[in-house]
Design a protein around this motif. Structure first.
Motif, mmCIF file in Angstrom:
data_model
loop_
_atom_site.group_PDB
_atom_site.id
_atom_site.type_symbol
_atom_site.label_atom_id
_atom_site.label_comp_id
_atom_site.label_asym_id
_atom_site.label_seq_id
_atom_site.Cartn_x
_atom_site.Cartn_y
_atom_site.Cartn_z
ATOM 1 N N TRP A 4 -7.851 10.830 -5.322
ATOM 2 C CA TRP A 4 -6.645 10.855 -6.157
ATOM 3 C C TRP A 4 -6.374 12.250 -6.718
ATOM 4 N N LYS A 5 -7.432 13.020 -6.893
ATOM 5 C CA LYS A 5 -7.277 14.348 -7.479
ATOM 6 C C LYS A 5 -6.434 15.263 -6.598
ATOM 7 N N LYS A 6 -6.499 15.064 -5.294
ATOM 8 C CA LYS A 6 -5.750 15.920 -4.371
ATOM 9 C C LYS A 6 -4.313 15.461 -4.153
ATOM 10 N N ALA A 7 -3.992 14.258 -4.607
ATOM 11 C CA ALA A 7 -2.674 13.695 -4.333
ATOM 12 C C ALA A 7 -1.582 14.396 -5.127
ATOM 13 N N GLY A 8 -0.470 14.691 -4.446
ATOM 14 C CA GLY A 8 0.694 15.237 -5.128
ATOM 15 C C GLY A 8 1.542 14.119 -5.704
ATOM 16 N N LEU A 9 2.753 14.443 -6.114
ATOM 17 C CA LEU A 9 3.698 13.405 -6.498
ATOM 18 C C LEU A 9 3.950 12.504 -5.301
ATOM 19 N N TYR A 10 4.309 11.274 -5.558
ATOM 20 C CA TYR A 10 4.567 10.355 -4.450
ATOM 21 C C TYR A 10 5.823 10.814 -3.692
ATOM 22 N N GLY A 11 5.635 11.137 -2.417
ATOM 23 C CA GLY A 11 6.731 11.630 -1.589
ATOM 24 C C GLY A 11 6.866 13.136 -1.560
ATOM 25 N N GLN A 12 6.049 13.856 -2.321
ATOM 26 C CA GLN A 12 6.180 15.319 -2.416
ATOM 27 C C GLN A 12 6.054 15.995 -1.059
ATOM 28 N N HIS A 13 5.151 15.499 -0.213
ATOM 29 C CA HIS A 13 4.904 16.146 1.078
ATOM 30 C C HIS A 13 6.106 16.103 2.013
ATOM 31 N N LEU A 14 7.071 15.226 1.717
ATOM 32 C CA LEU A 14 8.246 15.091 2.586
ATOM 33 C C LEU A 14 9.259 16.204 2.369
ATOM 34 N N PHE A 15 9.163 16.911 1.238
ATOM 35 C CA PHE A 15 10.191 17.881 0.870
ATOM 36 C C PHE A 15 9.554 19.194 0.431
ATOM 37 N N PRO A 16 8.940 19.931 1.355
ATOM 38 C CA PRO A 16 8.140 21.101 0.967
ATOM 39 C C PRO A 16 8.915 22.383 0.710
ATOM 40 N N SER A 17 10.210 22.428 1.048
ATOM 41 C CA SER A 17 10.896 23.723 1.129
ATOM 42 C C SER A 17 11.831 24.049 -0.021
ATOM 43 N N LEU A 48 0.848 -1.191 0.000
ATOM 44 C CA LEU A 48 0.000 0.000 0.000
ATOM 45 C C LEU A 48 0.884 1.242 0.000
ATOM 46 N N PHE A 49 0.792 2.028 -1.060
ATOM 47 C CA PHE A 49 1.553 3.274 -1.145
ATOM 48 C C PHE A 49 0.639 4.435 -0.760
ATOM 49 N N GLY A 50 0.965 5.103 0.328
ATOM 50 C CA GLY A 50 0.160 6.218 0.786
ATOM 51 C C GLY A 50 0.490 7.503 0.040
ATOM 52 N N TYR A 51 -0.504 8.088 -0.593
ATOM 53 C CA TYR A 51 -0.335 9.359 -1.310
ATOM 54 C C TYR A 51 -0.920 10.484 -0.463
ATOM 55 N N HIS A 52 -0.162 11.588 -0.391
ATOM 56 C CA HIS A 52 -0.543 12.729 0.430
ATOM 57 C C HIS A 52 -0.801 13.953 -0.436
ATOM 58 N N THR A 53 -1.541 14.884 0.118
ATOM 59 C CA THR A 53 -1.630 16.207 -0.495
ATOM 60 C C THR A 53 -0.286 16.896 -0.316
ATOM 61 N N PRO A 54 0.011 17.952 -1.094
ATOM 62 C CA PRO A 54 1.267 18.680 -0.880
ATOM 63 C C PRO A 54 1.414 19.204 0.548
ATOM 64 N N GLN A 55 0.284 19.388 1.246
ATOM 65 C CA GLN A 55 0.328 19.893 2.622
ATOM 66 C C GLN A 55 0.553 18.783 3.641
ATOM 67 N N GLY A 56 0.542 17.507 3.196
ATOM 68 C CA GLY A 56 0.871 16.416 4.101
ATOM 69 C C GLY A 56 -0.288 15.567 4.562
ATOM 70 N N GLU A 57 -1.505 15.794 4.069
ATOM 71 C CA GLU A 57 -2.656 14.999 4.479
ATOM 72 C C GLU A 57 -2.744 13.729 3.627
ATOM 73 N N LEU A 58 -2.857 12.569 4.291
ATOM 74 C CA LEU A 58 -3.040 11.320 3.575
ATOM 75 C C LEU A 58 -4.378 11.348 2.850
ATOM 76 N N THR A 59 -4.359 11.216 1.527
ATOM 77 C CA THR A 59 -5.589 11.429 0.747
ATOM 78 C C THR A 59 -5.954 10.269 -0.166
ATOM 79 N N ALA A 60 -4.990 9.391 -0.476
ATOM 80 C CA ALA A 60 -5.284 8.286 -1.389
ATOM 81 C C ALA A 60 -4.283 7.153 -1.171
ATOM 82 N N VAL A 61 -4.651 5.972 -1.623
ATOM 83 C CA VAL A 61 -3.786 4.796 -1.519
ATOM 84 C C VAL A 61 -3.751 4.099 -2.873
ATOM 85 N N LYS A 62 -2.548 3.779 -3.320
ATOM 86 C CA LYS A 62 -2.395 2.921 -4.489
ATOM 87 C C LYS A 62 -1.939 1.550 -3.979
ATOM 88 N N THR A 63 -2.752 0.543 -4.235
ATOM 89 C CA THR A 63 -2.450 -0.817 -3.771
ATOM 90 C C THR A 63 -1.857 -1.621 -4.914
#
Length: 527
Positions: free
Chosen positions: A121-134, A93-108
């Motif tokens: 899925w529409k709110k999801a950023g790139l996979y891992g994007q929320h980890l590097f906001p700056s 299960l790959f957890g996809y987050h919004t750019p702001q860090g909210e878990l919003t979708a899962v790709k299984t």
């Protein structure tokens, strides 16, 4: 609704892996954007991109459980936890987050390599994007979730790694969607799969970011996961540092132009609004840098609004307007007032709301003009980043910068001549790279004797601060007017002079324009 099959063949466009099936049997192709309803619905086939968004529900509890390493891929529990990659019942299960860090979708990902997407899925950023906001120096973009995990682990967590969401066929769309996030980084390394689809997608994505982009060249391995599984971490990092800056193909042999030279040169698609000027310049062309110059308060901005209005009337293209001395409201009033033939930027002007609506509706202005809000830094790097966004993401074809002196005052070097040299060089390169036409407004130095406000002629030598403005511009147009003349007709007449013309070489007096204070318009005067 959730996708239950991904990376299938599309019979409509021929893509080998861009089609996805929903639970109800309907399908969507990421390559040709064709949505096909389930046969049981009886609905007609239509192109509706929003239908790609799956249902809202998914189980969040899986991501609160302890994370475990994934031995089949050589991934540690720390890496799996960092990217919200969880194992459950033999699935990943790959957890996809919004750019702001909210878990919003899962790709299984199922053992048979089928996929299912749940959540928003529409709110999801790139996979891992929320980890590097700056933002920062480097970011690596890969083609799949496992590659993101592998790359991050091989870097020891030192450098950001994100993955596109939908495979190579959706890579460019994902990068455009995440443009502002990726553009925060100085260098963007595209490390896609070592196959035809991956290499093509990497080039397409690199073209979006120009000189910031680098292309990772694999050796014998297919992707980042292969390096990790084969214990070639050092080779992966070595090749990462060796990734070269993306350079678009730009070399041609003269012989390849033989057939093209046999055909007459086509007329420019966009013409200047004044015949005398258009006859000398032969119209407006992509990649041109055109400078409009005049003394202070002699109507440069009014002239530019007439030019913008003409472009909007002749094309369906988008235009970006950076009138740095005006608010967006002032710019909009000046532009819309041209079509109404009323100076609605002045108090007491008599016009109706319906006239404004008619202008917007008849010219489809709602999303064709991008206005500049001057709040924020006007350093050239920031300005170019905004222009690049307008061109690459919004599709802008023509840009107006009024005026260059404001950019000069915001630079750090404190030397006006050097600042103008740097700014003009970067603007010139930008026009060529982005294939856009840019109009730049420049002030003039005060001449000896009679000033410009008294009708003095303009010349290239009067361009303020640096010879780079004249040297790097394709066309330079001077506006001359005796603003202090007692005769009202003379006082309101602007003489247009072509000071430089790289396209045709024709220079000198071009035409005269009369300002009508009742309409706010500049109209050509024919003797």
């Amino acid at each position: 609704m959730s996708f239950v099959k991904l990376h299938q063949q599309c019979d409509d466009c021929g893509s080998s892996d861009a089609l996805s099936y929903n639970e109800d049997g309907s399908s969507y192709c990421f390559a040709c954007a064709k949505f096909t309803p389930s046969e049981s619905t009886g609905a007609a086939v239509s192109d509706i991109k929003e239908r790609v968004v799956p249902g809202q529900g998914f189980d969040r509890s899986s991501f609160t459980e302890p994370y475990r390493g994934y031995q089949d891929r050589g991934l540690t529990a720390t890496t799996m936890s960092a990217y919200s990659a969880q194992q459950k019942a033999g699935n990943i299960l790959f957890g996809y987050h919004t750019p702001q860090g909210e878990l919003t979708a899962v790709k299984t990902r199922y053992p048979d390599k089928q996929f299912k997407i749940s959540g928003d899925w529409k709110k999801a950023g790139l996979y891992g994007q929320h980890l590097f906001p700056s933002g920062g120096q480097y970011i690596t973009v890969v083609e799949g979730e496992f590659d993101a995990l592998a790359g991050y682990q091989m870097f020891g967590g030192k450098y950001p790694v994100v993955s596109i969401r939908n495979g190579a066929q959706g890579a460019a769309a994902d990068c455009r969607r995440a443009y502002e996030f990726l553009d925060q980084y100085d260098h963007i390394i595209f490390c896609f799969d070592n196959d035809d689809h991956g290499r093509s997608a990497a080039l397409e994505c690199a073209d979006i970011f120009g000189g910031k982009a680098r292309i990772y060249h694999h050796g014998e391995h297919k992707d980042a996961c292969d390096y990790l599984l084969n214990g070639d971490k050092e080779e992966f990092v070595k090749r990462w540092w060796a990734a070269k800056t993306y350079t678009p193909d730009g070399m041609v042999m003269l012989g390849s132009l033989r057939d093209a030279l046999k055909k007459p040169l086509e007329e420019a698609e966009v013409r200047y609004p004044y015949k005398g000027l258009d006859d000398m310049t032969f119209g407006v062309r992509p990649t041109e840098l055109v400078t409009i110059c005049a003394g202070s308060g002699l109507g440069k901005s009014t002239f530019m609004r007439e030019l913008v209005f003409s472009i909007l009337a002749q094309t369906n293209d988008r235009v970006g307007l950076a009138f740095l001395e005006e608010t967006p409201d002032r710019t909009a009033r000046g532009l819309v007032g041209l079509q109404i033939n009323k100076p609605i930027h002045l108090p007491g002007c008599d016009y109706s709301p319906s006239e404004v609506d008619q202008v917007f509706d008849s010219m489809d202005l709602d999303d064709r003009v991008v206005l500049w809000d001057t709040f924020g830094s006007n350093k050239i790097e920031n300005v170019l980043a905004r222009f690049r966004y307008q061109v690459k993401v919004l599709g802008v074809k023509y840009i107006v910068l009024d005026h260059i002196s404001i950019l000069v005052s915001d630079q750090d070097n404190g030397d006006e001549r050097r600042a103008i040299d740097e700014i003009m060089t970067k603007l010139r390169m930008f026009c060529q790279e982005m294939h856009v036409c840019m109009f730049v407004v420049s002030h003039l130095k005060r001449p000896d004797g009679k000033g410009h406000e008294d009708g003095a002629y303009t010349s290239l030598g009067q361009l303020r601060g640096s010879a780079a403005i004249a040297q790097l511009s394709d066309i330079v147009v001077g506006l001359e007017r005796n603003a202090q003349a007692e005769d009202a007709m003379v006082r309101n007449t602007t003489n247009v002079r072509v000071l430089k013309n790289r396209f045709s070489g024709m220079t000198g007096p071009a035409t005269s324009l009369m300002y009508n204070k009742e309409t706010g318009r500049l109209t050509e005067v024919f003797e």
